[in-house]
Design a protein around this motif. Structure first.
Motif, PDB file in Angstrom:
ATOM      1  N   PHE A   1      58.959  36.684  31.715  1.00 19.77           N
ATOM      2  CA  PHE A   1      59.428  35.918  30.561  1.00 19.77           C
ATOM      3  C   PHE A   1      59.234  34.420  30.713  1.00 19.77           C
ATOM      4  O   PHE A   1      59.681  33.653  29.855  1.00 19.77           O
ATOM      5  N   ALA A   2      58.598  33.994  31.773  1.00 19.10           N
ATOM      6  CA  ALA A   2      58.447  32.559  32.044  1.00 19.10           C
ATOM      7  C   ALA A   2      57.806  31.842  30.860  1.00 19.10           C
ATOM      8  O   ALA A   2      56.770  32.259  30.339  1.00 19.10           O
ATOM      9  N   GLY A   3      58.462  30.780  30.419  1.00 19.78           N
ATOM     10  CA  GLY A   3      57.914  29.963  29.349  1.00 19.78           C
ATOM     11  C   GLY A   3      58.212  30.443  27.939  1.00 19.78           C
ATOM     12  O   GLY A   3      57.849  29.762  26.975  1.00 19.78           O
ATOM     13  N   LEU A   4      58.860  31.586  27.797  1.00 22.27           N
ATOM     14  CA  LEU A   4      59.144  32.117  26.467  1.00 22.27           C
ATOM     15  C   LEU A   4      60.517  31.641  25.980  1.00 22.27           C
ATOM     16  O   LEU A   4      61.492  31.724  26.724  1.00 22.27           O
ATOM     17  N   PRO A   5      60.631  31.158  24.745  1.00 23.65           N
ATOM     18  CA  PRO A   5      61.944  30.815  24.189  1.00 23.65           C
ATOM     19  C   PRO A   5      62.820  32.063  24.107  1.00 23.65           C
ATOM     20  O   PRO A   5      62.331  33.153  23.783  1.00 23.65           O
ATOM     21  N   ILE A   6      64.102  31.902  24.397  1.00 25.70           N
ATOM     22  CA  ILE A   6      65.035  33.026  24.399  1.00 25.70           C
ATOM     23  C   ILE A   6      66.135  32.802  23.361  1.00 25.70           C
ATOM     24  O   ILE A   6      66.720  31.713  23.287  1.00 25.70           O
ATOM     25  N   HIS A   7      66.387  33.830  22.576  1.00 26.81           N
ATOM     26  CA  HIS A   7      67.529  33.838  21.656  1.00 26.81           C
ATOM     27  C   HIS A   7      68.614  34.697  22.278  1.00 26.81           C
ATOM     28  O   HIS A   7      68.384  35.861  22.608  1.00 26.81           O
ATOM     29  N   LEU A   8      69.779  34.121  22.447  1.00 27.08           N
ATOM     30  CA  LEU A   8      70.924  34.826  23.020  1.00 27.08           C
ATOM     31  C   LEU A   8      71.862  35.168  21.869  1.00 27.08           C
ATOM     32  O   LEU A   8      72.522  34.288  21.311  1.00 27.08           O
ATOM     33  N   LEU A   9      71.911  36.436  21.498  1.00 23.49           N
ATOM     34  CA  LEU A   9      72.675  36.866  20.326  1.00 23.49           C
ATOM     35  C   LEU A   9      73.853  37.737  20.749  1.00 23.49           C
ATOM     36  O   LEU A   9      73.674  38.732  21.449  1.00 23.49           O
ATOM     37  N   MET A  10      75.038  37.370  20.294  1.00 28.17           N
ATOM     38  CA  MET A  10      76.228  38.181  20.518  1.00 28.17           C
ATOM     39  C   MET A  10      76.760  38.642  19.173  1.00 28.17           C
ATOM     40  O   MET A  10      76.853  37.859  18.226  1.00 28.17           O
TER      41      MET A  10
ATOM     42  N   VAL B   1      59.754  49.909  25.695  1.00 26.86           N
ATOM     43  CA  VAL B   1      59.391  50.899  24.687  1.00 26.86           C
ATOM     44  C   VAL B   1      58.558  50.200  23.618  1.00 26.86           C
ATOM     45  O   VAL B   1      59.031  49.262  22.963  1.00 26.86           O
ATOM     46  N   THR B   2      57.334  50.655  23.443  1.00 22.47           N
ATOM     47  CA  THR B   2      56.429  49.986  22.516  1.00 22.47           C
ATOM     48  C   THR B   2      56.542  50.574  21.113  1.00 22.47           C
ATOM     49  O   THR B   2      56.862  51.746  20.930  1.00 22.47           O
ATOM     50  N   THR B   3      56.273  49.720  20.137  1.00 24.64           N
ATOM     51  CA  THR B   3      56.225  50.128  18.735  1.00 24.64           C
ATOM     52  C   THR B   3      55.038  49.439  18.080  1.00 24.64           C
ATOM     53  O   THR B   3      54.777  48.266  18.338  1.00 24.64           O
ATOM     54  N   GLY B   4      54.310  50.166  17.241  1.00 27.13           N
ATOM     55  CA  GLY B   4      53.208  49.538  16.520  1.00 27.13           C
ATOM     56  C   GLY B   4      52.104  49.067  17.433  1.00 27.13           C
ATOM     57  O   GLY B   4      51.901  49.576  18.541  1.00 27.13           O
ATOM     58  N   GLU B   5      51.377  48.046  16.982  1.00 23.71           N
ATOM     59  CA  GLU B   5      50.255  47.505  17.733  1.00 23.71           C
ATOM     60  C   GLU B   5      50.714  46.397  18.669  1.00 23.71           C
ATOM     61  O   GLU B   5      51.763  45.786  18.466  1.00 23.71           O
ATOM     62  N   PHE B   6      49.904  46.153  19.688  1.00 20.47           N
ATOM     63  CA  PHE B   6      50.244  45.123  20.669  1.00 20.47           C
ATOM     64  C   PHE B   6      50.135  43.724  20.073  1.00 20.47           C
ATOM     65  O   PHE B   6      49.195  43.394  19.355  1.00 20.47           O
ATOM     66  N   SER B   7      51.122  42.918  20.409  1.00 20.95           N
ATOM     67  CA  SER B   7      51.085  41.487  20.131  1.00 20.95           C
ATOM     68  C   SER B   7      51.812  40.808  21.274  1.00 20.95           C
ATOM     69  O   SER B   7      52.991  41.117  21.540  1.00 20.95           O
ATOM     70  N   ALA B   8      51.141  39.924  21.983  1.00 22.03           N
ATOM     71  CA  ALA B   8      51.761  39.268  23.136  1.00 22.03           C
ATOM     72  C   ALA B   8      53.021  38.537  22.696  1.00 22.03           C
ATOM     73  O   ALA B   8      52.972  37.694  21.791  1.00 22.03           O
ATOM     74  N   PRO B   9      54.173  38.858  23.277  1.00 20.66           N
ATOM     75  CA  PRO B   9      55.426  38.225  22.856  1.00 20.66           C
ATOM     76  C   PRO B   9      55.381  36.711  23.001  1.00 20.66           C
ATOM     77  O   PRO B   9      54.973  36.178  24.026  1.00 20.66           O
ATOM     78  N   ARG B  10      55.845  36.043  21.944  1.00 18.17           N
ATOM     79  CA  ARG B  10      55.957  34.576  21.956  1.00 18.17           C
ATOM     80  C   ARG B  10      57.400  34.130  22.131  1.00 18.17           C
ATOM     81  O   ARG B  10      57.667  32.962  22.388  1.00 18.17           O
ATOM     82  N   ASN B  11      58.346  35.064  21.952  1.00 21.72           N
ATOM     83  CA  ASN B  11      59.759  34.774  22.160  1.00 21.72           C
ATOM     84  C   ASN B  11      60.475  36.099  22.403  1.00 21.72           C
ATOM     85  O   ASN B  11      59.861  37.166  22.288  1.00 21.72           O
ATOM     86  N   LEU B  12      61.746  36.034  22.722  1.00 22.94           N
ATOM     87  CA  LEU B  12      62.507  37.267  22.924  1.00 22.94           C
ATOM     88  C   LEU B  12      63.971  37.022  22.621  1.00 22.94           C
ATOM     89  O   LEU B  12      64.443  35.879  22.568  1.00 22.94           O
ATOM     90  N   MET B  13      64.677  38.125  22.399  1.00 25.73           N
ATOM     91  CA  MET B  13      66.101  38.073  22.107  1.00 25.73           C
ATOM     92  C   MET B  13      66.839  38.975  23.081  1.00 25.73           C
ATOM     93  O   MET B  13      66.429  40.117  23.290  1.00 25.73           O
ATOM     94  N   LEU B  14      67.901  38.466  23.674  1.00 23.47           N
ATOM     95  CA  LEU B  14      68.786  39.288  24.490  1.00 23.47           C
ATOM     96  C   LEU B  14      70.028  39.612  23.677  1.00 23.47           C
ATOM     97  O   LEU B  14      70.758  38.705  23.246  1.00 23.47           O
ATOM     98  N   ALA B  15      70.257  40.899  23.442  1.00 26.02           N
ATOM     99  CA  ALA B  15      71.495  41.341  22.795  1.00 26.02           C
ATOM    100  C   ALA B  15      72.590  41.263  23.847  1.00 26.02           C
ATOM    101  O   ALA B  15      72.670  42.106  24.743  1.00 26.02           O
ATOM    102  N   TYR B  16      73.444  40.261  23.734  1.00 27.42           N
ATOM    103  CA  TYR B  16      74.368  39.894  24.820  1.00 27.42           C
ATOM    104  C   TYR B  16      75.798  40.214  24.426  1.00 27.42           C
ATOM    105  O   TYR B  16      76.300  39.736  23.399  1.00 27.42           O
ATOM    106  N   ASP B  17      76.478  41.030  25.234  1.00 27.73           N
ATOM    107  CA  ASP B  17      77.883  41.350  24.965  1.00 27.73           C
ATOM    108  C   ASP B  17      78.784  41.009  26.151  1.00 27.73           C
ATOM    109  O   ASP B  17      79.951  41.395  26.184  1.00 27.73           O
ATOM    110  N   ASN B  18      78.237  40.280  27.132  1.00 25.24           N
ATOM    111  CA  ASN B  18      78.976  39.840  28.320  1.00 25.24           C
ATOM    112  C   ASN B  18      79.440  41.002  29.190  1.00 25.24           C
ATOM    113  O   ASN B  18      80.338  40.855  30.010  1.00 25.24           O
TER     114      ASN B  18
END
Length: 290
Positions: free
Chosen positions: A196-205, A162-179
């Motif tokens: 997602f290859a090569g992108l830093p991932i934030h794993l947030l619980m 789901v897109t919002t605003g203008e395009f910007s190629a993602p440099r990182n991402l976050m997974l909302a993780y609840d197991n």
């Protein structure tokens, strides 16, 4: 979906006359190139916008005025033709834009009917669906969720960007993780997908500082690190939506990955839905997993 089917499936972008269509094109072009998957641009002539074909011959004052009935029918036909032509123009403009962004051979498709029904029919062809947060009707409301979007998310089992605003190629991402099973599956998808290859991932619980939650985070981190990712983990307490949004701003996250509509409709009626709240309030794109 089998691995062979996944390779054959395409990135599908829903194109309409809203301002969101530009970002939809750009994110779809980015995703199709990352996935090395075909790109299809879809425009659906919604029945709600299509000409009405009601029989007015028995209406008060019209029964004896056949020429008015003929004119109404001609106007309906003309309006339908103009809507079809408008859709073709939008699709061609979208195809030109994604070609300029590097996509080769995008396919355009125009269908008649309800968007949700059309996508349900086509879902076996879809590897990733890209939609804008706003549709044509809600385009003037910056954070309003498009009228069809929630129904599509609830109906399809495909990942939806789901897109919002203008395009910007993602440099990182976050997974909302609840197991949960869906986010564990999402973690496996992150580990395997070339998107997602090569992108830093934030794993947030979001939850209590318990040994169980810490162990789940560590297990997820190890799985992603084994797949070659740089991983940052965080365990935060608080209300889920507010905590996710705060972390997104704090860490400058470009893309949020989360499960969609994990509770029953009754529970959402009583306490609201994190998914709907995130759709309304996020400032970055959401990749929703069913």
């Amino acid at each position: 979906m089998s691995e062979m089917q996944a390779r054959a499936a395409k990135v599908m972008a829903c194109i309409d006359g809203s301002g969101a269509a530009i970002a939809v094109c750009d994110y779809a072009a980015w995703a199709s190139q990352r996935l090395q998957a075909p790109l299809e641009l879809l425009h659906v002539l919604d029945q709600g916008h299509a000409p009405a074909h009601a029989d007015l011959s028995g209406s008060i004052g019209l029964g004896s005025r056949e020429h008015l009935l003929v004119e109404l029918a001609e106007l309906d036909e003309q309006r339908g033709r103009l809507l079809r032509e408008q859709g073709k123009v939008m699709l061609e403009a979208a195809a030109q834009r994604v070609r300029a962004a590097g996509s080769v051979g995008p396919v355009t498709r125009q269908r008649h009917g309800e968007l949700v029904d059309t996508l349900r029919e086509l879902q076996d062809e879809i590897r990733l669906l890209v939609m804008g947060r706003q549709g044509e009707v809600s385009d003037s409301l910056a954070r309003h969720v498009g009228s069809h979007l929630e129904s599509v998310i609830r109906t399809l089992h495909n990942p939806i960007l789901v897109t919002t605003g203008e395009f910007s190629a993602p440099r990182n991402l976050m997974l909302a993780y609840d197991n949960s099973p869906s986010t564990r599956k999402g973690l496996d998808m992150l580990a395997q997908s070339p998107l997602f290859a090569g992108l830093p991932i934030h794993l947030l619980m979001v939850g209590s500082d318990s040994s169980e939650n810490l162990a789940a985070l560590q297990e997820g981190q190890q799985k992603l690190q084994q797949a070659g990712f740089s991983v940052t983990t965080a365990l935060r307490t608080g209300e889920v939506e507010a905590t996710l949004l705060a972390y997104q701003r704090e860490a400058n996250i470009d893309l949020i990955v989360m499960g969609a509509y994990g509770h029953s409709r009754i529970r959402q009626f009583l306490v609201g839905s994190t998914t709907t709240g995130m759709l309304r309030n996020t400032q970055c794109p959401l990749l929703l997993l069913r």
